[in-house]
Design a protein around this motif. Structure first.
Motif, mmCIF file in Angstrom:
data_model
loop_
_atom_site.group_PDB
_atom_site.id
_atom_site.type_symbol
_atom_site.label_atom_id
_atom_site.label_comp_id
_atom_site.label_asym_id
_atom_site.label_seq_id
_atom_site.Cartn_x
_atom_site.Cartn_y
_atom_site.Cartn_z
ATOM 1 N N GLN A 60 0.820 -1.205 0.000
ATOM 2 C CA GLN A 60 0.000 0.000 0.000
ATOM 3 C C GLN A 60 0.858 1.262 0.000
ATOM 4 N N MET A 61 1.989 1.212 0.700
ATOM 5 C CA MET A 61 2.884 2.367 0.734
ATOM 6 C C MET A 61 3.458 2.641 -0.656
ATOM 7 N N VAL A 62 3.885 1.580 -1.349
ATOM 8 C CA VAL A 62 4.436 1.741 -2.696
ATOM 9 C C VAL A 62 3.387 2.316 -3.640
ATOM 10 N N LEU A 63 2.168 1.786 -3.564
ATOM 11 C CA LEU A 63 1.094 2.276 -4.430
ATOM 12 C C LEU A 63 0.777 3.742 -4.146
ATOM 13 N N MET A 64 0.708 4.098 -2.866
ATOM 14 C CA MET A 64 0.389 5.477 -2.505
ATOM 15 C C MET A 64 1.494 6.443 -2.926
ATOM 16 N N CYS A 65 2.747 6.060 -2.668
ATOM 17 C CA CYS A 65 3.872 6.922 -3.047
ATOM 18 C C CYS A 65 3.928 7.130 -4.552
ATOM 19 N N MET A 66 3.691 6.045 -5.294
ATOM 20 C CA MET A 66 3.707 6.160 -6.751
ATOM 21 C C MET A 66 2.595 7.088 -7.231
ATOM 22 N N PHE A 67 1.412 6.894 -6.681
ATOM 23 C CA PHE A 67 0.273 7.715 -7.109
ATOM 24 C C PHE A 67 0.522 9.188 -6.803
ATOM 25 N N CYS A 68 0.964 9.482 -5.567
ATOM 26 C CA CYS A 68 1.153 10.873 -5.152
ATOM 27 C C CYS A 68 2.273 11.559 -5.937
ATOM 28 N N LEU A 96 -4.778 10.809 -14.920
ATOM 29 C CA LEU A 96 -4.657 9.703 -15.861
ATOM 30 C C LEU A 96 -3.369 8.921 -15.686
ATOM 31 N N LEU A 97 -2.233 9.617 -15.629
ATOM 32 C CA LEU A 97 -0.933 8.946 -15.542
ATOM 33 C C LEU A 97 -0.797 8.131 -14.252
ATOM 34 N N PRO A 98 -1.076 8.699 -13.052
ATOM 35 C CA PRO A 98 -0.945 7.890 -11.835
ATOM 36 C C PRO A 98 -1.909 6.714 -11.789
ATOM 37 N N ILE A 99 -3.127 6.906 -12.300
ATOM 38 C CA ILE A 99 -4.083 5.796 -12.320
ATOM 39 C C ILE A 99 -3.582 4.682 -13.232
ATOM 40 N N LEU A 100 -3.057 5.059 -14.382
ATOM 41 C CA LEU A 100 -2.516 4.070 -15.313
ATOM 42 C C LEU A 100 -1.324 3.343 -14.701
ATOM 43 N N ALA A 101 -0.439 4.095 -14.019
ATOM 44 C CA ALA A 101 0.746 3.498 -13.411
ATOM 45 C C ALA A 101 0.371 2.520 -12.305
#
Length: 225
Positions: A43-51, A61-66
């Motif tokens: 969850q931390m990796v997903l949140m950091c990537m999104f933010c 669009l880009l963070p959702i796709l990633a």
């Protein structure tokens, strides 16, 4: 359910047994994937990537796709790990079942059959870490015949075989995500005696735990001798 017969494995059962094993293990993908998603590190990796992508791109669009691609990659990693385990078992225990389980002392392999069709199986061998016990291995039942008493009958077959040979008990190993299996073993009288981290980097960072269960077959009077 039609009459259930449990008999020793025959060479003609080989392909069916391998098919049931492969399908049974493949069905574990959703459980393993769900477990990984619930872990703080995931969850931390997903949140950091999104933010970080949201801040840098100023777009949803880009963070959702990633994140979607990362989730797909995580699921593929689970599929890959289980596929490797399946391939290893097919090369070892299942490559020559007769040799591995029927020709060795205190070892056996049984299939469960309904209307002439093999719908499950189980094996046992001497337990490496508990010489006084046998280890139950590879219990598996087709999805269409689960919750019908087949797995319990296979468990009893192993327990009877172990008792007849004068061993103190039966041991087995299962993972923390196989909750239905845990309920079955506990209903059959098995007790959880050990928890340990599964080997491998991914398992260690996600705190993936294996359980060791034991069914004691000795009577109180026999334990005191």
């Amino acid at each position: 359910m039609a009459s259930l017969q449990i008999r020793k494995y025959e060479d003609d059962d080989a392909e069916t047994v391998k098919e049931i094993f492969t399908l049974g293990m493949s069905e574990q993908v959703p459980s393993f994937f769900t477990y990984l998603l619930k872990q703080p590190v995931t969850q931390m990796v997903l949140m950091c990537m999104f933010c970080s992508l949201m801040a840098s791109s100023k777009s949803f669009l880009l963070p959702i796709l990633a994140v979607t691609l990362l989730l797909a990659g995580t699921r593929q990693l689970v599929v890959h790990m289980l596929s490797r385990y399946i391939e290893t078992c097919l090369r070892t225990d299942f490559s020559n079942i007769g040799e591995a389980f029927l020709k060795q002392k205190d070892s056996c392999f049984w299939v469960a059959e309904v209307d002439g069709r093999v719908i499950g199986f189980v094996a046992c061998q001497p337990a490496e870490k508990a010489p006084e016990c046998l280890e139950m291995k590879h219990i598996n039942v087709r999805r269409s015949h689960r919750s019908t008493g087949v797995a319990k009958a296979l468990c009893r077959t192993v327990a009877d075989f172990t008792s007849e040979r004068g061993h103190a008990g039966v041991t087995l190993y299962t993972s923390m995500v196989q909750t239905n299996a845990q309920k079955l073993y506990e209903q059959m009288g098995y007790e959880k005696i050990k928890e340990f981290a599964a080997p491998g980097f991914i398992f260690k960072i996600t705190n993936f735990v294996m359980f060791e269960y034991r069914l004691n077959l000795q009577r109180d009077g026999e334990k005191d001798k």
